[in-house]
Design a protein around this motif. Structure first.
Motif, short mmCIF file in Angstrom:
data_model
loop_
_atom_site.label_atom_id
_atom_site.label_comp_id
_atom_site.label_asym_id
_atom_site.label_seq_id
_atom_site.Cartn_x
_atom_site.Cartn_y
_atom_site.Cartn_z
N THR A 250 0.80 -1.23 0.00
CA THR A 250 0.00 0.00 0.00
C THR A 250 0.83 1.27 0.00
OG1 THR A 250 -0.13 -0.07 2.42
CG2 THR A 250 -1.90 -1.13 1.18
N THR A 251 2.08 1.20 0.48
CA THR A 251 2.90 2.42 0.58
C THR A 251 4.11 2.38 -0.32
OG1 THR A 251 4.23 1.51 2.41
CG2 THR A 251 2.20 2.70 2.98
N GLY A 252 4.15 1.42 -1.26
CA GLY A 252 5.29 1.35 -2.16
C GLY A 252 5.35 2.55 -3.07
N LEU A 253 6.55 2.82 -3.58
CA LEU A 253 6.71 3.97 -4.48
C LEU A 253 6.02 3.73 -5.81
CD1 LEU A 253 10.47 4.84 -3.85
CD2 LEU A 253 8.45 5.94 -2.89
N ASN A 254 5.85 2.45 -6.16
CA ASN A 254 5.16 2.13 -7.40
C ASN A 254 3.66 2.38 -7.24
OD1 ASN A 254 4.21 1.05 -9.78
ND2 ASN A 254 5.54 -0.76 -9.70
N THR A 255 3.06 3.16 -8.13
CA THR A 255 1.64 3.46 -8.04
C THR A 255 0.78 2.33 -8.57
OG1 THR A 255 1.76 4.60 -10.18
CG2 THR A 255 2.05 5.94 -8.20
N ASN A 256 1.37 1.33 -9.19
CA ASN A 256 0.63 0.19 -9.70
C ASN A 256 0.33 -0.75 -8.54
OD1 ASN A 256 -0.21 -2.25 -10.89
ND2 ASN A 256 0.96 -1.78 -12.76
N ALA A 257 -0.95 -0.81 -8.14
CA ALA A 257 -1.33 -1.61 -6.97
C ALA A 257 -1.03 -3.08 -7.19
CB ALA A 257 -2.82 -1.41 -6.67
N GLU A 258 -1.28 -3.58 -8.40
CA GLU A 258 -1.03 -4.99 -8.68
C GLU A 258 0.45 -5.31 -8.58
OE1 GLU A 258 -1.80 -8.27 -12.25
OE2 GLU A 258 -2.61 -6.23 -12.38
N ALA A 259 1.28 -4.42 -9.09
CA ALA A 259 2.73 -4.63 -9.00
C ALA A 259 3.19 -4.61 -7.56
CB ALA A 259 3.47 -3.56 -9.82
N ASN A 260 2.63 -3.70 -6.74
CA ASN A 260 2.99 -3.64 -5.33
C ASN A 260 2.58 -4.91 -4.61
OD1 ASN A 260 4.19 -1.12 -5.33
ND2 ASN A 260 2.28 -0.03 -4.98
N THR A 261 1.41 -5.45 -4.94
CA THR A 261 0.95 -6.68 -4.30
C THR A 261 1.86 -7.84 -4.65
OG1 THR A 261 -1.33 -5.89 -4.39
CG2 THR A 261 -1.00 -8.25 -4.07
N ASP A 262 2.25 -7.93 -5.91
CA ASP A 262 3.16 -9.01 -6.32
C ASP A 262 4.50 -8.88 -5.60
OD1 ASP A 262 1.21 -9.93 -8.00
OD2 ASP A 262 2.02 -8.97 -9.80
N GLU A 263 4.98 -7.64 -5.48
CA GLU A 263 6.25 -7.42 -4.80
C GLU A 263 6.15 -7.79 -3.33
OE1 GLU A 263 9.39 -3.73 -3.92
OE2 GLU A 263 7.67 -3.46 -5.25
N ALA A 264 5.01 -7.47 -2.72
CA ALA A 264 4.81 -7.80 -1.31
C ALA A 264 4.77 -9.31 -1.10
CB ALA A 264 3.52 -7.17 -0.81
N GLN A 265 4.08 -10.02 -1.99
CA GLN A 265 4.03 -11.48 -1.88
C GLN A 265 5.41 -12.09 -2.07
OE1 GLN A 265 1.52 -13.24 -0.90
NE2 GLN A 265 0.09 -11.52 -0.82
N PHE A 266 6.17 -11.55 -2.99
CA PHE A 266 7.53 -12.04 -3.19
C PHE A 266 8.38 -11.81 -1.95
CE2 PHE A 266 11.95 -11.18 -4.41
CZ PHE A 266 12.28 -12.39 -5.02
N PHE A 267 8.17 -10.65 -1.29
CA PHE A 267 8.90 -10.33 -0.07
C PHE A 267 8.66 -11.39 1.01
CE2 PHE A 267 8.25 -8.51 4.17
CZ PHE A 267 9.53 -8.08 4.47
N ALA A 268 7.37 -11.73 1.25
CA ALA A 268 7.05 -12.72 2.28
C ALA A 268 7.59 -14.09 1.91
CB ALA A 268 5.53 -12.77 2.47
N THR A 269 7.45 -14.46 0.65
CA THR A 269 7.93 -15.77 0.20
C THR A 269 9.44 -15.88 0.34
OG1 THR A 269 6.09 -15.90 -1.38
CG2 THR A 269 7.95 -17.39 -1.74
N GLU A 270 10.13 -14.80 0.03
CA GLU A 270 11.60 -14.80 0.10
C GLU A 270 12.08 -15.06 1.53
OE1 GLU A 270 15.28 -11.89 -1.29
OE2 GLU A 270 13.36 -11.01 -0.71
N TRP A 271 11.46 -14.40 2.51
CA TRP A 271 11.90 -14.59 3.89
C TRP A 271 11.52 -15.96 4.42
CZ3 TRP A 271 15.49 -12.18 6.41
CH2 TRP A 271 15.86 -10.89 6.02
N MET A 272 10.36 -16.48 4.04
CA MET A 272 9.99 -17.83 4.45
C MET A 272 10.94 -18.85 3.84
SD MET A 272 7.58 -17.82 6.62
CE MET A 272 7.39 -19.60 6.59
N PHE A 273 11.35 -18.62 2.60
CA PHE A 273 12.29 -19.53 1.95
C PHE A 273 13.65 -19.52 2.66
CE2 PHE A 273 15.66 -20.27 -1.20
CZ PHE A 273 15.31 -21.55 -1.64
#
Length: 396
Positions: free
Chosen positions: A361-384
């Motif tokens: 929600t607070t990413g610099l990218n204004t594309n909400a879908e891109a921010n959501t994908d980036e957020a999911q990747f963030f969580a997956t990366e740390w769990m991995f």
């Protein structure tokens, strides 16, 4: 002071010879010249005083049950200090333009870069002190993140962390994890703020290039020097092509070497790839790496502690039960350490969720879908990362 007063003088001497006007301005501003020459030194002292006044440590005294509160308070202060420092740096830019007209831009950039280095050093020291608050023995974690430990080192490393896990409640333990994860927000905020500030500084330098007409000043000075003419008080000033003099530009005609260096600097600043604060960008990256390492150590600490004595458990030495099919014996229930690790891994995504939402929600990218994908990747990366360390420890 420089711009307003000089414009008034220009108006009064509108019909006077430009050489007379230049000499008049030199005489009027001569009491300030020594301070302008020391601008970098004076600005440096002001900024370092402000940086030294920052209090990044949590106000809660250390003790059992207080680590999570202290960590959260310290992280909050670190995060709040980033916009505060940015405001200080922006004020320094305004002072430079107001007092020197931008003619001391070189000194300004050196001062800003050094100030940011001092601030980043303060952040690094605070980050190191948080290792003990998080229950991590700093001396035992000198290897890069993700590297396997030598045989037997699991027992040595994190002894302080093991004691901490035994002393604190589950709620306090998760409070420490959540506080450590918030450090990722600090690192991300610092990186984005510093990038935006550096871009703003480049834009300011580009405006100075237009305001000072530094290329024209440098060309006129070079032409006068080639002709063997003394530029100070000479008729070459009239070749600037403007009936009005800017005091900052006049200073540069009296300092040809400074004019040349400033001209080169402002020309480089027009390139989008130009790093106005080269040392700062490197140290910001180093701070982000240090934060990632600390967060990794905190997330994996419980897994390491639960697995460190598994190889010495009595169950491995017990004799198996006889059966007609020579099958290994299994317990109907998992061992306590397996249950503990499983519960931790199942709960960890809930701790990552607030950061995932913030990133989306607070990413610099204004594309909400891109921010959501980036957020999911963030969580997956740390769990991995945590799962990979668990697999590595189980194999060892």
């Amino acid at each position: 002071m420089t711009g307003a007063f000089a414009r008034n003088i220009n108006h009064l001497f509108a019909v006077a010879d430009i050489t007379v006007l230049a000499n008049t301005l030199r005489a009027l501003y001569s009491p300030y010249e020594s301070y302008k020459q020391r601008y970098g030194e004076l600005e440096h002292a002001i900024l370092l005083t402000e940086i030294a006044s920052l209090d990044l440590r949590g106000a809660v005294p250390r003790g059992v049950g207080a680590q999570g509160v202290e960590l959260s308070e310290t992280v909050r202060r670190m995060e709040e200090s980033i916009p505060q420092v940015t405001v200080l740096l922006e004020a320094a830019i305004e002072r430079c333009i107001s007092f020197t007209g931008g003619s001391e831009a070189e000194a300004l950039i050196r001062t800003l870069d050094d100030t940011m280095l001092q601030y980043l050093a303060l952040l690094h020291e605070t980050l190191k002190s948080l290792r003990s608050v998080c229950g991590i023995d700093h001396s035992a974690h000198s290897e890069p993140v993700g590297m396997r430990k030598e045989a037997g080192s699991d027992k040595k490393e994190g002894m302080h962390g093991g004691n901490l896990l035994d002393m604190v409640s589950d709620e306090e333990e998760w409070s420490i994890v959540q506080g450590a994860l918030q450090l990722l927000t600090v690192a991300d905020g610092l990186s984005s703020r510093s990038s935006v500030f550096e871009a703003s500084l480049r834009a300011t330098l580009a405006r100075l290039n237009t305001t000072l007409q530094i290329s024209s000043v440098h060309a006129n000075v070079s032409q006068a020097n080639a002709s063997g003419i003394d530029v100070t008080g000479s008729e070459e000033l009239s070749k600037a092509g403007s009936p009005r003099l800017d005091m900052a530009a006049l200073r540069l005609t009296d300092a040809p070497e400074k004019a040349r260096r400033l001209s080169n600097l402002l020309e480089q600043a027009r390139d989008p790839r130009f790093h106005a604060l080269p040392h700062t960008s490197q140290r910001v990256g180093a701070f982000s790496n240090a934060v990632n390492e600390l967060v990794y150590e905190v997330l994996i600490l419980k897994v390491r502690q639960r697995l460190k004595d598994v190889s010495r458990m009595a169950i491995w030495m017990s004799a198996g039960e006889d059966n007609a099919f020579s099958l290994p014996s299994f317990s109907a229930y998992p061992q306590p350490y397996v249950t503990s690790i499983g519960e931790y891994l199942l709960t960890l995504p809930q701790q990552l969720e607030p950061l995932v939402l913030d990133a989306g929600t607070t990413g610099l990218n204004t594309n909400a879908e891109a921010n959501t994908d980036e957020a999911q990747f963030f969580a997956t990366e740390w769990m991995f990362k945590v799962d990979s360390e668990l697999y590595s420890n189980c194999n060892d």
